[in-house]
Design an enzyme around this catalytic site. Structure first.
Site, mmCIF file in Angstrom:
data_model
loop_
_atom_site.group_PDB
_atom_site.id
_atom_site.type_symbol
_atom_site.label_atom_id
_atom_site.label_comp_id
_atom_site.label_asym_id
_atom_site.label_seq_id
_atom_site.Cartn_x
_atom_site.Cartn_y
_atom_site.Cartn_z
ATOM 1 N N ASN A 88 0.799 -1.225 0.000
ATOM 2 C CA ASN A 88 0.000 0.000 0.000
ATOM 3 C C ASN A 88 0.834 1.278 0.000
ATOM 4 O OD1 ASN A 88 -2.496 1.715 0.848
ATOM 5 N ND2 ASN A 88 -0.991 2.055 2.477
ATOM 6 N N SER A 141 -4.300 2.941 -8.419
ATOM 7 C CA SER A 141 -5.018 4.220 -8.456
ATOM 8 C C SER A 141 -5.738 4.315 -9.792
ATOM 9 C CB SER A 141 -4.006 5.367 -8.338
ATOM 10 O OG SER A 141 -4.586 6.589 -8.730
ATOM 11 N N TYR A 154 3.696 9.876 -10.481
ATOM 12 C CA TYR A 154 2.724 9.032 -9.767
ATOM 13 C C TYR A 154 1.959 8.169 -10.780
ATOM 14 C CZ TYR A 154 -1.173 7.992 -6.584
ATOM 15 O OH TYR A 154 -2.115 7.373 -5.807
ATOM 16 N N ALA A 155 1.462 8.806 -11.848
ATOM 17 C CA ALA A 155 0.693 8.069 -12.856
ATOM 18 C C ALA A 155 1.548 6.980 -13.504
ATOM 19 C CB ALA A 155 0.157 9.030 -13.909
ATOM 20 N N SER A 157 4.071 5.424 -12.174
ATOM 21 C CA SER A 157 4.297 4.335 -11.211
ATOM 22 C C SER A 157 3.066 3.441 -11.098
ATOM 23 C CB SER A 157 4.664 4.905 -9.832
ATOM 24 O OG SER A 157 3.555 5.530 -9.211
#
Ligand SMILES: NC(=O)c1ccc[n+]([C@@H]2O[C@H](COP(=O)([O-])OP(=O)(O)OC[C@H]3O[C@@H](n4cnc5c(N)ncnc54)[C@H](O)[C@@H]3O)[C@@H](O)[C@H]2O)c1
Length: 260
Positions: A88, A141, A154-155, A157
């Site tokens: 997580n 996500s 982030y995207a 990853s």
């Protein structure tokens, strides 16, 4: 109580979604090892959660393979086995696409993607040694599929995590290990407060892309994790489930209620 008696390890569990997963598992009779890089916050969470006989806390930075291995070894030593691994831990940085440095790219990928990969490997080795399967859940996500340029690292990853989940599911299926992912929309945690809800405009733009008209609660992600960890999800592997309030189904924006 579908997973009662099982043992789970959760990374990034000092707060937010990881903590909510720990609370949910404890309610279901699962023994839980919570882990985080922030030792102080982790100790505070462990004492707030209580249940000393069913809970352990292990400080670990998921970007370091030896620390993830140590987490899994601790679960096996403390509770005798590991049945459920929740990868997580994750971080997000807001940055203009052209301003992203090599160092920042490496940092985000190391935590969000490489850390989850280490978690999948370490948990799978333990589960294979036990010989009776297990479940590995990666926290992805909606950004695995959607593009937000200011959250590019982030995207990227989370996009990688989608393939990590698929590849690992196929690799580990012969061992009776399921590998799945959960891809939340916007959930009210500190990550959202700092990286996404930085201004009123940002908040309005998130809600304009959320048919449910509100952000999700960490407990609404934890309930999906609990389902995927249970035998009720025994034929689900390799997939990502998206608790997103309708975000991925939306074409045009939705009107934002001023009071929302
Ligand atoms: N909140 C959302 O809207 C949302 C949406 C989609 C996906 N997610 C994902 O859910 C996960 C949890 O997010 P959250 O919103 O609860 O975030 P959060 O920032 O509230 O909590 C993340 C936790 O991870 C820990 N952490 C950070 N780096 C770490 C490292 N290197 N090793 C171990 N622990 C580390 C932090 O200390 C923190 O306790 C993340 O993977 C995130 O990408 C969150």
């Amino acid at each position: 109580m579908k997973s009662s008696g099982k043992v789970a390890a959760i990374t990034g569990a000092a707060r937010g979604i990881g903590r909510a997963c720990a609370e949910r598992f404890l309610q279901e009779g699962v023994k839980v090892v919570i882990s985080d890089v922030d030792g102080e916050a982790l100790a505070k969470t462990a004492s707030e959660l209580g249940r000393p006989s069913e809970l352990r806390a292990v400080v670990a930075d998921v970007a370091r393979r030896a620390e993830v291995d140590h987490l899994v070894a601790s679960a096996a030593r403390e509770f005798g086995r590991l049945d459920i691994m929740v990868n997580n831990a994750g971080v997000a940085r807001n940055r203009d696409f052209l301003e992203i440095s090599e160092q920042e790219f490496d940092e985000i990928i190391a935590i969000n993607l490489k850390g989850a990969f280490f978690g999948v490997q370490a948990a799978a080795r333990q589960m294979i040694a036990q010989g009776d399967g297990g479940v590995i859940i990666n926290m992805s996500s909606v950004n695995a599929l959607l593009a937000i340029p200011s959250l590019a690292t982030y995207a990227m990853s989370k996009g990688g995590m989608k393939q990590l989940t698929s590849v690992a599911a196929v690799a580990l299926a012969p061992h009776g290990i399921r590998v799945v992912a959960v891809g939340p929309g916007t959930i009210l945690t500190e990550m959202v407060a700092s990286a996404i809800f930085s201004s009123e405009d940002a908040r309005r733009s998130v809600l304009s892309r959320t048919p449910a008209g509100r952000c999700g609660e960490p407990s609404e992600v934890a309930s999906v994790v609990a389902f995927l960890a249970s035998e009720d999800a025994s034929y689900i592997t390799g997939q990502t489930i998206y608790p997103d309030g309708g975000r991925l189904s939306l074409n045009y924006t939705v009107p934002v209620n001023e009071g929302a």
